[in-house]
Write an enzyme that holds these catalytic residues in place. Structure first.
Site, PDB file in Angstrom:
ATOM      1  CD1 TRP A  46      -1.073   2.384   2.225  1.00  0.00           C
ATOM      2  CD2 TRP A  46      -2.750   1.811   0.856  1.00  0.00           C
ATOM      3  NE1 TRP A  46      -1.932   3.457   2.141  1.00  0.00           N
ATOM      4  CE2 TRP A  46      -2.967   3.127   1.303  1.00  0.00           C
ATOM      5  CE3 TRP A  46      -3.677   1.237  -0.032  1.00  0.00           C
ATOM      6  CZ2 TRP A  46      -4.067   3.880   0.909  1.00  0.00           C
ATOM      7  CZ3 TRP A  46      -4.774   1.987  -0.417  1.00  0.00           C
ATOM      8  CH2 TRP A  46      -4.951   3.304   0.059  1.00  0.00           C
ATOM      9  CG  ASN A  48      -1.698   7.152   2.055  1.00  0.00           C
ATOM     10  OD1 ASN A  48      -1.336   6.149   2.652  1.00  0.00           O
ATOM     11  ND2 ASN A  48      -1.898   8.283   2.686  1.00  0.00           N
ATOM     12  CG  ASP A  49      -0.900  11.529   1.662  1.00  0.00           C
ATOM     13  OD1 ASP A  49      -1.812  10.888   1.159  1.00  0.00           O
ATOM     14  OD2 ASP A  49      -1.039  12.222   2.687  1.00  0.00           O
ATOM     15  CD  GLN A  65       1.782   8.836   5.291  1.00  0.00           C
ATOM     16  OE1 GLN A  65       0.877   8.561   6.053  1.00  0.00           O
ATOM     17  NE2 GLN A  65       3.020   9.073   5.723  1.00  0.00           N
ATOM     18  CG  PHE A 105      -0.345  10.289   9.722  1.00  0.00           C
ATOM     19  CD1 PHE A 105      -0.243   8.906   9.810  1.00  0.00           C
ATOM     20  CD2 PHE A 105      -1.610  10.852   9.874  1.00  0.00           C
ATOM     21  CE1 PHE A 105      -1.369   8.107  10.023  1.00  0.00           C
ATOM     22  CE2 PHE A 105      -2.742  10.076  10.086  1.00  0.00           C
ATOM     23  CZ  PHE A 105      -2.623   8.699  10.162  1.00  0.00           C
ATOM     24  NE  ARG A 179      -4.595  14.491   8.413  1.00  0.00           N
ATOM     25  CZ  ARG A 179      -5.828  14.457   8.903  1.00  0.00           C
ATOM     26  NH1 ARG A 179      -6.018  14.527  10.208  1.00  0.00           N
ATOM     27  NH2 ARG A 179      -6.876  14.366   8.104  1.00  0.00           N
ATOM     28  CG  ASP A 180      -0.958  16.001   6.413  1.00  0.00           C
ATOM     29  OD1 ASP A 180      -0.534  15.009   7.046  1.00  0.00           O
ATOM     30  OD2 ASP A 180      -2.092  16.034   5.889  1.00  0.00           O
ATOM     31  CD  GLU A 231      -6.565  14.659   4.701  1.00  0.00           C
ATOM     32  OE1 GLU A 231      -6.778  13.912   5.643  1.00  0.00           O
ATOM     33  OE2 GLU A 231      -6.572  14.270   3.523  1.00  0.00           O
TER      34      GLU A 231
HETATM   35  C1  FRU Z   1      -3.927  12.461   3.210  1.00  0.00           C
HETATM   36  C2  FRU Z   1      -3.713  11.897   4.604  1.00  0.00           C
HETATM   37  C3  FRU Z   1      -2.877  12.854   5.432  1.00  0.00           C
HETATM   38  C4  FRU Z   1      -2.254  11.944   6.446  1.00  0.00           C
HETATM   39  C5  FRU Z   1      -2.029  10.678   5.652  1.00  0.00           C
HETATM   40  C6  FRU Z   1      -2.165   9.412   6.438  1.00  0.00           C
HETATM   41  O1  FRU Z   1      -4.193  11.507   2.250  1.00  0.00           O
HETATM   42  O2  FRU Z   1      -4.971  11.652   5.217  1.00  0.00           O
HETATM   43  O3  FRU Z   1      -3.604  13.915   5.987  1.00  0.00           O
HETATM   44  O4  FRU Z   1      -1.070  12.451   6.970  1.00  0.00           O
HETATM   45  O5  FRU Z   1      -2.974  10.686   4.599  1.00  0.00           O
HETATM   46  O6  FRU Z   1      -1.755   8.296   5.725  1.00  0.00           O
END
Ligand code: FRU
Length: 507
Positions: A46, A48-49, A65, A105, A179-180, A231
């Site tokens: 997996w 993501n970001d 991520q 994160f 966050r972020d 985010e």
């Molecule tokens: C955006 C998000 C961020 C967070 C991350 C967690 O896609 O929700 O805000 O840091 O993914 O995986």
């Protein structure tokens, strides 16, 4: 002695064959039906970001991520890949692991050239990662302080990382979504600025050493799109005929123009404390459903390169891939563009993409009566490819399809003045009820000529219309690879120029 030599030979033979089997297996992984051929996707599991994108000593770093335990979201790590050209990526070992403070994160990485953090040793320029520690126990207990900002550093160009013992460096004041962090160096006041997503607004913090942060200001509670939580923000400058304009990008989920996740932006000014804008309309980096959480690379000077996650939280964990889940968009160069009295961010795929392409096939003034099959010109239609079309503003579409009748339609509708991508019958769509849909994007340009550039990979389309003023990114999952391209129009139209370029796989 002889016995030792034989054992050594057996060991070497075993080592070579194990290595070959591993290489073959990892090669096969990149042959999966929907595996992107020109986009970054991790070998397995997996993603993501994009996180911590930074350019250092000739190398582009892309952290992301990552959950190495499954093809669905889980305890977040930072995966790591590197590239010299933004196109060919080499996956590296995992950079950051979850720990007692929580999952790791999203966040950013800076090159601390002045060693303000003191992490540099013997003259090295440390890379410093600033990220959110997400404490699961706190979330489950419904506390409102489970997201805190922490730092880690690397003195070997991102190969190994050490978390700072004083973490977290910015404690949560009682905002569940906190966050972020995206950190930049603000040269006029010689300090670091952290742009942080704090529920429904952005909060700016500053620091002299990346370890102590003070709040400067808030932005946006009453501005822009607010259909969901804010985010993954970014703050950077773009050049407007020699003048600096500040851009603030903010992802939000849900609330995007075609539902689900999307990224809006504001143009204005930042003075080291506050961000101000005269903008009253909502502007989007990409109107398609599949470009989320994008930010720009640090340390690339005036060249701003943006990259997003090519998915949408509405269905990201359900898309029908096998060994891996999710790819990134192509890296895109951002520029400012004036249109009427307004100003926009325009995106274009980085020029490095075309270094690995075939000779373009160029056709001028082709007349289309209902339908034009590109294979009449070139027998060799294959993907990935780039198709550029210039046409006087009128209805038309490009159909990308296979022989089983699965297709995506990309085009322009003059009556509504909208571009569209229709993936209703694109292949496997039944994993999520919202997936099979036609999405639209307003045309921003007022020119009478339409210029579009379309990049098609095994499972994605990226549309850059009018030199990147209106963009759409969409993913799809045909049961057989697409291998046909048709241009279509209900009227008789003339395509002034059509260019087809095959792009070579990066694997
Ligand atoms: C955006 C998000 C961020 C967070 C991350 C967690 O896609 O929700 O805000 O840091 O993914 O995986």
């Amino acid at each position: 002695m002889k016995k030792n030599i034989i054992s050594l030979i057996i060991f070497i033979a075993f080592f070579i064959s194990a290595k070959n089997i591993f290489a073959q297996k990892s090669n096969l992984l990149y042959k999966e039906l929907h595996r992107p051929q020109i986009h970054f996707s991790p070998k397995a599991h997996w993603m993501n970001d994009p996180n911590g994108m930074v350019f250092s000593n000739g190398v582009y770093h892309l952290f992301f991520q990552y959950y190495p335990g499954a093809t669905v979201w889980g305890p977040m790590h930072w995966g790591h890949a590197t590239s010299k050209d933004l196109i060919h990526w080499k996956e590296q070992s995992i950079a950051l692991y979850p720990d007692s403070l929580g999952y790791v994160f999203s966040g950013s990485v800076v090159t601390d050239k002045n060693n303000t953090s003191g992490f540099g040793k013997k003259g090295t320029v440390p890379l410093v990662a600033i990220f959110t520690h997400h404490n699961m126990a706190g979330e489950v207990a419904k506390r409102n302080d489970f997201q805190n900002q922490s730092i880690a550093y690397s003195n070997d160009e991102g190969k190994t990382w050490k978390k700072y013992e004083g973490n977290p460096v910015l404690k949560n004041p009682g905002i569940a979504d906190f966050r972020d962090p995206k950190v930049i160096w603000y040269e006029p006041q010689k300090k670091w600025i952290m742009t942080l997503a704090t529920k429904d607004r952005i909060t700016f913090y500053s620091s002299a050493d990346l370890k102590t942060w003070i709040k400067e200001s808030e932005f946006g509670a009453q501005l822009g799109a607010h259909g969901g939580v804010w985010e993954c923000p970014d703050l950077f400058t773009l050049n407007d005929n020699g003048k600096q304009v500040w851009a603030l990008t903010v992802s939000l989920n849900p609330g995007a123009p075609n539902t689900g996740s999307g990224t809006q932006y504001f143009l204005g000014n930042f003075n080291g404390k506050t961000f101000t804008t005269a903008q009253t309309n909502t502007k989007w980096i990409d109107y398609g459903p599949d470009d989320y959480a994008g930010v720009t690379w640090s340390n690339t000077g005036s060249r701003k390169i943006f990259l997003g996650w090519m998915s949408n939280w509405m269905y990201a964990t359900q898309v029908p891939t096998i060994n891996w889940r999710s790819a990134m968009t192509l890296p895109r160069t951002l520029k400012l563009k004036h249109e009427g009295n307004d100003i926009f961010i325009a995106s274009a795929p980085v020029a490095e993409l075309l270094a690995n392409s075939s000779k373009p096939i160029v056709l001028n003034n082709i007349s289309i009566k209902n339908n034009f099959d590109l294979s009449a010109i070139t027998k060799n239609i294959s993907f990935p490819c780039r198709i550029n079309v210039s046409v006087v503003k009128q209805d038309f579409s490009i159909k990308i399809s296979n022989k089983t009748g699965e297709e995506i339609l990309i085009g322009f509708d003059k009556k509504t003045n909208h571009y569209f991508i229709d993936r209703t019958i694109s292949g496997n769509t039944n994993f999520n009820a919202a997936f099979a849909a036609k999405h639209t994007a307003p045309r921003i340009s007022t020119s009478n000529t339409i210029n579009i550039s379309l990049i098609i990979d095994a499972a994605s389309a990226e549309l850059f219309a009018d030199d990147g003023l209106t963009n759409m990114t969409e993913i799809f999952f045909p049961s057989k690879p697409y291998n046909q391209i048709h241009l279509q129009s209900a009227e008789n139209i003339i395509i002034t120029k059509l260019e087809y370029v095959r792009l070579k796989s990066i694997h």
